[in-house]
Design a protein around this motif. Structure first.
Motif, PDB file in Angstrom:
ATOM      1  N   ALA A 139      -1.724  -3.188  -0.441  1.00 18.46           N
ATOM      2  CA  ALA A 139      -2.476  -3.614   0.746  1.00 18.46           C
ATOM      3  C   ALA A 139      -2.708  -2.459   1.713  1.00 18.46           C
ATOM      4  N   GLY A 140      -1.807  -1.479   1.733  1.00 18.10           N
ATOM      5  CA  GLY A 140      -1.958  -0.358   2.647  1.00 18.10           C
ATOM      6  C   GLY A 140      -2.735   0.807   2.078  1.00 18.10           C
ATOM      7  N   GLY A 141      -3.197   0.685   0.826  1.00 17.64           N
ATOM      8  CA  GLY A 141      -3.948   1.764   0.203  1.00 17.64           C
ATOM      9  C   GLY A 141      -3.362   2.163  -1.137  1.00 17.64           C
ATOM     10  N   PRO A 142      -4.009   3.104  -1.827  1.00 15.92           N
ATOM     11  CA  PRO A 142      -3.550   3.534  -3.153  1.00 15.92           C
ATOM     12  C   PRO A 142      -2.124   4.071  -3.115  1.00 15.92           C
ATOM     13  N   VAL A 143      -1.421   3.859  -4.231  1.00 14.01           N
ATOM     14  CA  VAL A 143      -0.038   4.320  -4.367  1.00 14.01           C
ATOM     15  C   VAL A 143       0.088   5.053  -5.697  1.00 14.01           C
ATOM     16  N   ALA A 144       0.842   6.137  -5.712  1.00 12.37           N
ATOM     17  CA  ALA A 144       1.072   6.871  -6.957  1.00 12.37           C
ATOM     18  C   ALA A 144       1.765   5.964  -7.963  1.00 12.37           C
ATOM     19  N   ALA A 145       1.346   6.059  -9.215  1.00 11.06           N
ATOM     20  CA  ALA A 145       1.872   5.179 -10.247  1.00 11.06           C
ATOM     21  C   ALA A 145       3.378   5.288 -10.373  1.00 11.06           C
ATOM     22  N   ASP A 146       3.920   6.515 -10.284  1.00 12.65           N
ATOM     23  CA  ASP A 146       5.363   6.679 -10.439  1.00 12.65           C
ATOM     24  C   ASP A 146       6.141   6.135  -9.255  1.00 12.65           C
ATOM     25  N   GLU A 147       5.465   5.880  -8.128  1.00 14.03           N
ATOM     26  CA  GLU A 147       6.097   5.229  -6.986  1.00 14.03           C
ATOM     27  C   GLU A 147       5.901   3.717  -7.052  1.00 14.03           C
ATOM     28  N   LEU A 148       4.744   3.304  -7.542  1.00 16.59           N
ATOM     29  CA  LEU A 148       4.434   1.873  -7.595  1.00 16.59           C
ATOM     30  C   LEU A 148       5.280   1.154  -8.638  1.00 16.59           C
ATOM     31  N   ARG A 161      10.332   2.273 -17.341  1.00 19.71           N
ATOM     32  CA  ARG A 161       9.102   2.120 -18.131  1.00 19.71           C
ATOM     33  C   ARG A 161       8.561   0.699 -18.077  1.00 19.71           C
ATOM     34  N   ARG A 162       9.422  -0.259 -17.801  1.00 19.65           N
ATOM     35  CA  ARG A 162       8.961  -1.646 -17.744  1.00 19.65           C
ATOM     36  C   ARG A 162       7.954  -1.831 -16.603  1.00 19.65           C
ATOM     37  N   GLY A 163       8.229  -1.197 -15.460  1.00 15.11           N
ATOM     38  CA  GLY A 163       7.279  -1.249 -14.356  1.00 15.11           C
ATOM     39  C   GLY A 163       5.997  -0.509 -14.675  1.00 15.11           C
ATOM     40  N   VAL A 164       6.117   0.607 -15.410  1.00 14.81           N
ATOM     41  CA  VAL A 164       4.941   1.382 -15.817  1.00 14.81           C
ATOM     42  C   VAL A 164       4.059   0.548 -16.744  1.00 14.81           C
ATOM     43  N   TYR A 165       4.683  -0.111 -17.712  1.00 16.17           N
ATOM     44  CA  TYR A 165       3.903  -0.929 -18.642  1.00 16.17           C
ATOM     45  C   TYR A 165       3.276  -2.138 -17.947  1.00 16.17           C
ATOM     46  N   LEU A 166       3.935  -2.642 -16.897  1.00 18.58           N
ATOM     47  CA  LEU A 166       3.333  -3.744 -16.146  1.00 18.58           C
ATOM     48  C   LEU A 166       2.050  -3.269 -15.463  1.00 18.58           C
ATOM     49  N   ILE A 167       2.073  -2.063 -14.914  1.00 14.52           N
ATOM     50  CA  ILE A 167       0.853  -1.498 -14.327  1.00 14.52           C
ATOM     51  C   ILE A 167      -0.228  -1.389 -15.401  1.00 14.52           C
ATOM     52  N   GLU A 168       0.150  -0.991 -16.603  1.00 14.48           N
ATOM     53  CA  GLU A 168      -0.829  -0.853 -17.678  1.00 14.48           C
ATOM     54  C   GLU A 168      -1.436  -2.204 -18.053  1.00 14.48           C
ATOM     55  N   TRP A 169      -0.638  -3.255 -18.036  1.00 16.73           N
ATOM     56  CA  TRP A 169      -1.184  -4.596 -18.299  1.00 16.73           C
ATOM     57  C   TRP A 169      -2.168  -4.992 -17.197  1.00 16.73           C
ATOM     58  N   LEU A 170      -1.819  -4.706 -15.954  1.00 22.87           N
ATOM     59  CA  LEU A 170      -2.711  -5.029 -14.838  1.00 22.87           C
ATOM     60  C   LEU A 170      -4.009  -4.235 -14.923  1.00 22.87           C
ATOM     61  N   ALA A 171      -3.907  -2.989 -15.359  1.00 24.59           N
ATOM     62  CA  ALA A 171      -5.110  -2.173 -15.541  1.00 24.59           C
ATOM     63  C   ALA A 171      -5.935  -2.696 -16.710  1.00 24.59           C
ATOM     64  N   LEU A 172      -5.265  -3.130 -17.759  1.00 21.08           N
ATOM     65  CA  LEU A 172      -5.967  -3.686 -18.916  1.00 21.08           C
ATOM     66  C   LEU A 172      -6.816  -4.888 -18.508  1.00 21.08           C
ATOM     67  N   LEU A 183      -3.160   7.985  -8.945  1.00 20.51           N
ATOM     68  CA  LEU A 183      -3.085   6.948  -7.922  1.00 20.51           C
ATOM     69  C   LEU A 183      -3.552   5.610  -8.499  1.00 20.51           C
ATOM     70  N   VAL A 184      -2.911   4.548  -8.054  1.00 21.93           N
ATOM     71  CA  VAL A 184      -3.288   3.194  -8.451  1.00 21.93           C
ATOM     72  C   VAL A 184      -3.863   2.496  -7.233  1.00 21.93           C
ATOM     73  N   TRP A 185      -5.028   1.878  -7.402  1.00 26.90           N
ATOM     74  CA  TRP A 185      -5.648   1.174  -6.289  1.00 26.90           C
ATOM     75  C   TRP A 185      -6.307  -0.106  -6.800  1.00 26.90           C
ATOM     76  N   PRO A 186      -6.598  -1.055  -5.914  1.00 29.18           N
ATOM     77  CA  PRO A 186      -7.091  -2.362  -6.348  1.00 29.18           C
ATOM     78  C   PRO A 186      -8.467  -2.284  -7.006  1.00 29.18           C
ATOM     79  N   ALA A 187      -8.615  -2.959  -8.107  1.00 27.46           N
ATOM     80  CA  ALA A 187      -9.926  -3.164  -8.712  1.00 27.46           C
ATOM     81  C   ALA A 187     -10.597  -4.337  -7.986  1.00 27.46           C
ATOM     82  N   PRO A 188     -11.887  -4.580  -8.222  1.00 26.18           N
ATOM     83  CA  PRO A 188     -12.599  -5.616  -7.459  1.00 26.18           C
ATOM     84  C   PRO A 188     -11.936  -6.992  -7.445  1.00 26.18           C
TER      85      PRO A 188
END
Length: 253
Positions: A139-148, A161-172, A183-188
């Motif tokens: 909500a406050g803006g993009p966050v580095a993947a290794d921090e998110l 790695r479980r959190g990393v793979y969760l980001i990958e599912w969300l990106a998928l 950086l990871v940021w919200p898609a539409p």
């Protein structure tokens, strides 16, 4: 061992579920993370193998059989299918699963049109606990993947790695986007949630809940409302995402 990989919440009304009573089959009933033992592509291979074994008849399959077919450990297969069940791709638990209607539809469509299959996956993930969590964290803006990743994983146990793979599912599922700087940021679709005053109720059908969120979004992105973005052809939708990435990278911090 199941308690090591998920934090069950109090069970709600399970009437109408095809799985045995008491088994957790919905993402809003159980906070579950992907396995840390397999890459995203390997997890997808396990999901599709299990789905095809279950078939349109929704036969119950045993995760150890999926593990043998894919050459992985039983724990890897079980953890993958448990997370997939939390997304709504399967029903069941404790090593016994059956593909859901949505899971079979995604599996069939993936071979013909991967982008549209990923959009169907998005509708499922909009109901998952992780979508609301990542919406809050971004909500406050993009966050580095290794921090998110560790923030998203929170107090759930397991390797980072479980959190990393969760980001990958969300990106998928086109819910987050990652740029070249990591950086990871919200898609539409996630942006629609961030601006909407109404959060989808878990008991609503995924497609209906997703459409309501999108229809309530009054803001513009790249000159289009989120409803207009949702109606774009797959190629155009991906092009818009790429254009947003380029704009973000060119914008001074």
């Amino acid at each position: 061992m199941e308690s090591l990989f998920s934090h069950p919440a109090p069970a709600g009304d399970c009437a109408g579920n095809s799985s045995p009573p008491g088994e957790l089959v919905a993402g809003w009933l159980e906070r579950t993370l992907p396995t840390d033992r397999a890459s995203l592509q390997r997890q997808l291979a396990l999901v599709f193998t299990a789905a095809r074994s279950s078939g349109p008849e929704q036969r119950t399959i045993i995760s150890i059989d999926v593990a043998r077919a894919e050459g992985v450990t039983a724990e890897t297969a079980t953890s993958t299918l448990r997370f997939s069940a939390s997304l709504g791709l399967f029903t069941g638990a404790r090593g016994k699963f059956a593909v859901s209607d949505a899971g079979w539809a995604v599996t069939q469509l993936w071979q013909e049109d991967e982008t549209h299959a990923r959009m169907q996956l998005q509708a499922l993930l909009l109901q998952h606990w992780s979508t609301e969590e990542v919406r809050r964290l971004l909500a406050g803006g993009p966050v580095a993947a290794d921090e998110l990743a560790p923030q998203l994983q929170g107090d759930l146990p397991g390797k980072p790695r479980r959190g990393v793979y969760l980001i990958e599912w969300l990106a998928l599922a086109f819910l987050v986007h990652r740029d070249r700087q990591g950086l990871v940021w919200p898609a539409p679709a996630l942006g629609a949630m961030m601006h909407s005053a109404t959060v989808a109720v878990p008991s609503r059908p995924p497609a209906l809940a997703q459409q309501q969120v999108l229809d309530e979004e009054p803001h513009l992105l790249m000159g289009m409302t989120n409803s207009e973005l949702r109606r774009l052809a797959p190629e155009r939708y991906c092009a818009v995402l790429d254009n947003i990435t380029e704009v973000a990278e060119l914008t001074p911090a």
